[in-house]
Design a protein around this motif. Structure first.
Motif, PDB file in Angstrom:
ATOM      1  N   SER A 211       0.837  -1.190   0.000  1.00 51.54           N
ATOM      2  CA  SER A 211       0.000   0.000   0.000  1.00 51.54           C
ATOM      3  C   SER A 211       0.876   1.247   0.000  1.00 51.54           C
ATOM      4  N   ASP A 214      -0.214   3.341   3.609  1.00 52.52           N
ATOM      5  CA  ASP A 214       0.242   3.025   4.971  1.00 52.52           C
ATOM      6  C   ASP A 214       1.527   2.198   4.982  1.00 52.52           C
ATOM      7  N   GLY A 293      -6.694   4.250  -1.971  1.00 54.52           N
ATOM      8  CA  GLY A 293      -6.624   3.575  -0.679  1.00 54.52           C
ATOM      9  C   GLY A 293      -7.430   2.310  -0.590  1.00 54.52           C
ATOM     10  N   ASP A 294      -8.280   2.035  -1.586  1.00 56.12           N
ATOM     11  CA  ASP A 294      -9.100   0.814  -1.579  1.00 56.12           C
ATOM     12  C   ASP A 294      -8.330  -0.344  -2.214  1.00 56.12           C
ATOM     13  N   GLN A 309     -13.271  -1.521   0.599  1.00 55.82           N
ATOM     14  CA  GLN A 309     -12.927  -0.355   1.399  1.00 55.82           C
ATOM     15  C   GLN A 309     -12.694  -0.832   2.828  1.00 55.82           C
ATOM     16  N   LYS A 311     -10.364   0.120   6.768  1.00 58.15           N
ATOM     17  CA  LYS A 311      -9.612   1.099   7.546  1.00 58.15           C
ATOM     18  C   LYS A 311      -9.091   0.432   8.806  1.00 58.15           C
ATOM     19  N   ASN A 312      -7.785   0.579   9.044  1.00 55.14           N
ATOM     20  CA  ASN A 312      -7.158  -0.006  10.242  1.00 55.14           C
ATOM     21  C   ASN A 312      -7.512  -1.481  10.402  1.00 55.14           C
ATOM     22  N   LEU A 316     -14.975  -2.337   5.737  1.00 53.58           N
ATOM     23  CA  LEU A 316     -16.047  -1.361   5.691  1.00 53.58           C
ATOM     24  C   LEU A 316     -17.126  -1.753   4.679  1.00 53.58           C
TER      25      LEU A 316
END
Length: 355
Positions: A211, A214, A293-294, A309, A311-312, A316
């Motif tokens: 990625s 991150d 980001g996806d 999608q 996150k952390n 999602l």
């Protein structure tokens, strides 16, 4: 009338409009033979591997292909053959099922200085032990901070993935020249692990990507009858195969084990039944900036491109971008300058996805 039908058929074969979201799929290259991986050299030039052993330089603009000579000793057996290709800083890295005689092979990795006429490869990793099996080679490659990460499938041997004294069923981390990093888990708190192993307990991880957001590495893992997953590669951890079944069962229908339990790495997303998950990227680009980001994940059996999608490490949502339009999707890459997406299919074509 016949002429009109032929003209319409031609254009339909060249592009597919996805009406639900007004995206366009266009066939850029066709006629490849069981291709497995592609890697960009520059905007309009890619390297493509064919399982039979060919490395092909493809010009996406001029529609020209050129075979590159090489010295790899490949055994094409079942799912094995010439697999991943990765171009990085004028070096070409490949993973392949190396012919080790008497039907035995390994997931091996070699590197060569790029030359469009001939590639003189030198092995930098060989998964041990060699195994007489045509199953589950894994074989994706990613470079992060000048380390090379390798997915080594468990070759259909199940619980070998829980034996850290053997490479199959693990994620490998080495230097780009094949040397062993001195901060790998073996040298920390995993004294019984082989020095190249970064993580254990995977089945057949056919997708891996770094990625740019991150700086983490993410994987897709092809499960059994169900139990495909998408998750993060984590230092010194264990995904649990074949203690865990990740929601799937054996092909005979018998139960493997629980989906997950404490003490093992938990995936971000599972698929039951199996979609035959294959490659992946974490999207970054201008063409689909709303996707930045996806995770974009491809599949074989399901023949779909899916957007995840997250996150952390929390899931999602999931959206199917398209399904069944172009066949079994083996690989996915981004043209860095434009953000246009390129897809490689088992049927022998390279497709571009754009708005």
């Amino acid at each position: 009338m016949k002429k009109i039908i032929l003209i319409i058929s031609f254009f339909l074969s060249q592009s597919v409009h996805i009406l639900s979201n007004e995206l366009k799929l266009q066939e850029s290259i066709k006629g490849l033979n069981a291709p497995w991986s592609l890697s960009f050299i520059e905007d309009n030039k890619v390297l493509v591997t064919e399982k039979s052993g060919n490395i092909i330089l493809v010009d996406l603009k001029n529609k020209k292909n050129k075979k590159i000579k090489h010295n790899l000793n490949i055994l094409e057996d079942g799912q094995g053959g010439l697999l991943e290709v990765l171009y990085f800083n004028n070096q070409v890295f490949v993973s392949y099922s190396e012919n080790l005689k008497k039907g035995k092979s390994s997931t091996s990795v070699a590197s060569a200085k790029f030359n469009e006429n001939e590639l003189n490869f030198k092995n930098i990793f060989r998964a041990k032990p060699s195994i007489n099996s045509g199953y589950h080679f894994g074989s994706r490659l990613v470079v992060k901070n000048n380390f090379l990460y390798i997915t080594a499938g468990e070759r259909g041997q199940g619980m070998i993935a829980q034996d850290p004294s053997k490479h199959p069923g693990s994620i490998i981390r080495i230097h780009l020249d094949g040397k062993i990093p001195k901060d790998n888990p073996k040298f920390n708190n995993k004294k019984d692990w082989l020095p190249e192993i970064y993580q254990i307990g995977v089945r057949n991880p056919q997708g891996m990507a770094l990625s740019p957001f991150d700086n983490k590495i993410y994987l897709t893992n092809h499960g059994a009858k169900g139990g495909d997953w998408f998750g993060e590669a984590k230092y010194g951890e264990n995904y649990g195969w074949k203690i865990l079944g990740w929601g799937g069962t054996n092909y005979t229908g018998t139960r493997i084990g629980p989906k997950w339990m404490p003490g093992y790495t938990k995936a971000i997303k599972y698929w039951v039944p199996s979609i035959a998950v294959s490659s992946m990227i974490i999207y970054k680009g201008k063409e689909f900036k709303e996707w930045n980001g996806d995770a974009l994940i491809t599949s074989l059996r399901d023949q779909s491109l899916r957007k995840i999608q997250f996150k952390n490490n929390d899931f999602l949502n999931e959206k199917i971008i398209f399904k069944g339009n172009i066949g079994r999707i083996r690989d996915i890459e981004i043209q860095e300058r434009t953000g246009i997406i390129f897809l490689l299919t088992d049927e022998g074509s390279i497709w571009r996805l754009q708005k």
